[in-house]
Design a protein around this motif. Structure first.
Motif, PDB file in Angstrom:
ATOM      1  N   UNK A 128       0.842  -1.197   0.000  1.00 49.70           N
ATOM      2  CA  UNK A 128       0.000   0.000   0.000  1.00 49.70           C
ATOM      3  C   UNK A 128       0.879   1.250   0.000  1.00 49.70           C
ATOM      4  N   UNK A 129       0.332   2.348  -0.479  1.00 50.25           N
ATOM      5  CA  UNK A 129       1.122   3.563  -0.675  1.00 50.25           C
ATOM      6  C   UNK A 129       1.796   4.047   0.609  1.00 50.25           C
ATOM      7  N   UNK A 130       1.035   4.102   1.705  1.00 51.79           N
ATOM      8  CA  UNK A 130       1.579   4.676   2.932  1.00 51.79           C
ATOM      9  C   UNK A 130       2.713   3.826   3.502  1.00 51.79           C
ATOM     10  N   UNK A 131       2.522   2.510   3.594  1.00 52.94           N
ATOM     11  CA  UNK A 131       3.583   1.653   4.127  1.00 52.94           C
ATOM     12  C   UNK A 131       4.782   1.588   3.189  1.00 52.94           C
ATOM     13  N   UNK A 132       4.533   1.690   1.896  1.00 45.91           N
ATOM     14  CA  UNK A 132       5.637   1.708   0.933  1.00 45.91           C
ATOM     15  C   UNK A 132       6.491   2.954   1.128  1.00 45.91           C
ATOM     16  N   UNK A 133       5.844   4.109   1.318  1.00 38.29           N
ATOM     17  CA  UNK A 133       6.600   5.341   1.577  1.00 38.29           C
ATOM     18  C   UNK A 133       7.399   5.229   2.871  1.00 38.29           C
ATOM     19  N   UNK A 134       6.811   4.632   3.880  1.00 38.46           N
ATOM     20  CA  UNK A 134       7.509   4.477   5.153  1.00 38.46           C
ATOM     21  C   UNK A 134       8.719   3.545   5.012  1.00 38.46           C
ATOM     22  N   UNK A 135       8.551   2.481   4.232  1.00 37.95           N
ATOM     23  CA  UNK A 135       9.666   1.572   4.003  1.00 37.95           C
ATOM     24  C   UNK A 135      10.803   2.277   3.255  1.00 37.95           C
ATOM     25  N   UNK A 136      10.457   3.026   2.210  1.00 40.42           N
ATOM     26  CA  UNK A 136      11.475   3.747   1.450  1.00 40.42           C
ATOM     27  C   UNK A 136      12.211   4.751   2.327  1.00 40.42           C
ATOM     28  N   UNK A 137      11.463   5.503   3.146  1.00 38.98           N
ATOM     29  CA  UNK A 137      12.079   6.500   4.028  1.00 38.98           C
ATOM     30  C   UNK A 137      13.016   5.827   5.025  1.00 38.98           C
ATOM     31  N   UNK A 138      12.610   4.665   5.568  1.00 40.65           N
ATOM     32  CA  UNK A 138      13.458   3.950   6.522  1.00 40.65           C
ATOM     33  C   UNK A 138      14.727   3.439   5.845  1.00 40.65           C
ATOM     34  N   UNK A 139      14.597   2.936   4.602  1.00 35.94           N
ATOM     35  CA  UNK A 139      15.776   2.479   3.861  1.00 35.94           C
ATOM     36  C   UNK A 139      16.710   3.640   3.571  1.00 35.94           C
ATOM     37  N   UNK A 140      16.154   4.784   3.208  1.00 41.43           N
ATOM     38  CA  UNK A 140      16.947   5.985   2.943  1.00 41.43           C
ATOM     39  C   UNK A 140      17.735   6.385   4.185  1.00 41.43           C
ATOM     40  N   UNK A 141      17.061   6.405   5.345  1.00 38.31           N
ATOM     41  CA  UNK A 141      17.733   6.783   6.591  1.00 38.31           C
ATOM     42  C   UNK A 141      18.811   5.774   6.971  1.00 38.31           C
ATOM     43  N   UNK A 142      18.554   4.498   6.726  1.00 41.23           N
ATOM     44  CA  UNK A 142      19.548   3.475   7.042  1.00 41.23           C
ATOM     45  C   UNK A 142      20.854   3.723   6.306  1.00 41.23           C
ATOM     46  N   UNK A 143      20.760   4.153   5.057  1.00 39.86           N
ATOM     47  CA  UNK A 143      21.944   4.295   4.212  1.00 39.86           C
ATOM     48  C   UNK A 143      22.633   5.641   4.326  1.00 39.86           C
ATOM     49  N   UNK A 144      21.933   6.636   4.842  1.00 44.03           N
ATOM     50  CA  UNK A 144      22.499   7.986   4.900  1.00 44.03           C
ATOM     51  C   UNK A 144      23.763   8.025   5.744  1.00 44.03           C
ATOM     52  N   UNK A 145      24.739   8.767   5.246  1.00 51.07           N
ATOM     53  CA  UNK A 145      25.960   8.972   6.023  1.00 51.07           C
ATOM     54  C   UNK A 145      25.669   9.879   7.207  1.00 51.07           C
ATOM     55  N   UNK A 146      24.951  10.961   6.963  1.00 52.59           N
ATOM     56  CA  UNK A 146      24.641  11.926   8.021  1.00 52.59           C
ATOM     57  C   UNK A 146      23.405  11.471   8.785  1.00 52.59           C
ATOM     58  N   UNK A 147      23.520  11.496  10.108  1.00 52.44           N
ATOM     59  CA  UNK A 147      22.388  11.133  10.965  1.00 52.44           C
ATOM     60  C   UNK A 147      22.508  11.951  12.248  1.00 52.44           C
ATOM     61  N   UNK A 148      21.538  12.834  12.458  1.00 54.45           N
ATOM     62  CA  UNK A 148      21.624  13.750  13.595  1.00 54.45           C
ATOM     63  C   UNK A 148      21.128  13.135  14.898  1.00 54.45           C
ATOM     64  N   UNK A 149      20.512  11.963  14.821  1.00 52.14           N
ATOM     65  CA  UNK A 149      19.968  11.348  16.019  1.00 52.14           C
ATOM     66  C   UNK A 149      20.893  10.286  16.596  1.00 52.14           C
ATOM     67  N   UNK A 150      20.334   9.361  17.370  1.00 53.76           N
ATOM     68  CA  UNK A 150      21.095   8.280  17.975  1.00 53.76           C
ATOM     69  C   UNK A 150      21.641   7.381  16.867  1.00 53.76           C
TER      70      UNK A 150
END
Length: 329
Positions: A128-150
């Motif tokens: 579904x659209x909403x869960x797909x967007x959430x999955x993509x965003x989580x994958x994007x954050x996983x791979x990002x070099x910069x992360x301002x949080x924990x």
């Protein structure tokens, strides 16, 4: 080496959003290159100015993409135009790039390509659209070099998404890929831990560097060494240019060098800038179901078949006429 033995090609890009590939301003990254003399490029730029007659000091792709200048855009791309047969565009569909890079990281290089394509093409319809967007965003954050949080938060968020999707879609055609991703958490932990070791030479989510390698490979097909002239980019440090040279050598490509210039001082780079912006917009329109068939048909001869593209419908429309399969990332 005599200058006549070199194939000098000018390059520029459009659609850079840094590492934010799933929530940025654009959904397509385009890297364009042109093989023109300075005189030929200058004449093309001047002809565009003469036809558009805008007082702007610097012209961009947006000038040509305005409906009132449609005839100028068609002239530039047409078979009888100044760049036909002398230009190339490497396209990257950003959301597929994220999925492909995440699956490659977690399941291992090479063998994971089929899983990435399956996940990308099936995932949205299954989740579904909403869960797909959430999955993509989580994958994007996983791979990002910069992360301002924990530091471990991106791993926790991503695998929480994967576990939720596994429970919701057990026994479906996509469950095997999800199971394999869930078992790969140690790889994700190791990746995130390694980001603290110092500056990253080649960020996983950067589409520019592999696009340049693909561009050099395209132009080397005639057997001559390739010299790239590229618009200045902060990403193109001496160390990364050395990495590009190493990757092209590994691919059997004779890259004679990569020189950075200011776009406004080299009309060839200006033409590449026009083409990159135009290609990004046309490809994005195709991707989002609002394609303009005449413009897409004009763009097709320029599109490189090694573009990183996962959407099968729009790729078949965009790809050159003799290429009807999904490109290899």
């Amino acid at each position: 080496m005599p200058a006549s033995d070199l194939l000098e090609v000018a390059c520029d890009e459009s659609g850079s959003d840094g590492e934010n590939l799933t929530g940025g301003n654009t959904d397509v990254f385009a890297h364009a290159s042109v093989r023109l003399t300075v005189e030929q490029a200058a004449a093309a730029v001047q002809e565009i100015r003469n036809r558009i007659r805008s007082p702007a000091e610097e012209y961009k792709a947006n000038h040509l993409l305005r409906e009132k200048h449609r005839a100028v855009l068609e002239w530039l791309l047409a078979p009888a135009g100044p760049i036909h047969g002398h230009a190339h565009v490497h396209l990257t569909e950003k959301r597929f790039f994220v999925v492909d890079r995440a699956v490659d990281l977690l399941l291992g290089p090479g063998t994971a390509q089929a899983e990435a394509v399956t996940l990308f093409r099936v995932g949205r319809g299954v989740f579904g659209d909403e869960r797909w967007r959430e999955f993509l965003a989580a994958a994007n954050q996983l791979l990002r070099v910069r992360n301002d949080g924990e530091p471990r938060a991106p791993v926790q968020v991503f695998f929480r998404e994967v576990d939720a999707l596994r429970r919701a879609h057990a026994g479906t055609g996509i469950s095997d890929v999800l199971d394999r991703l869930a078992a790969a958490r140690p790889r994700a932990d190791a990746y995130r831990a390694g980001l603290g070791d110092g500056p990253i030479l080649v960020p996983v989510l950067n589409p520019l560097l592999p696009a340049i390698v693909a561009t050099a490979a395209h132009w080397s097909a005639d057997g001559r060494p390739v010299q790239l002239v590229h618009d200045r980019q902060n990403m193109l440090t001496p160390e990364r240019i050395a990495w590009i040279a190493a990757m092209t050598r590994r691919a059997g490509v004779d890259l004679a060098g990569l020189r950075l210039v200011e776009a406004r001082r080299d009309p060839r780079v200006q033409v590449a800038d026009f083409l990159a912006g135009i290609a990004r917009k046309i490809a994005s329109d195709e991707l989002n179901g609002r394609g303009d068939p005449p413009l897409t048909a004009l763009l097709r001869p320029y599109v490189g078949t090694t573009s990183v593209w996962g959407d099968e419908r729009s790729w078949v429309t965009l790809a050159p006429a003799d290429e009807d399969r999904s490109p290899v990332p």
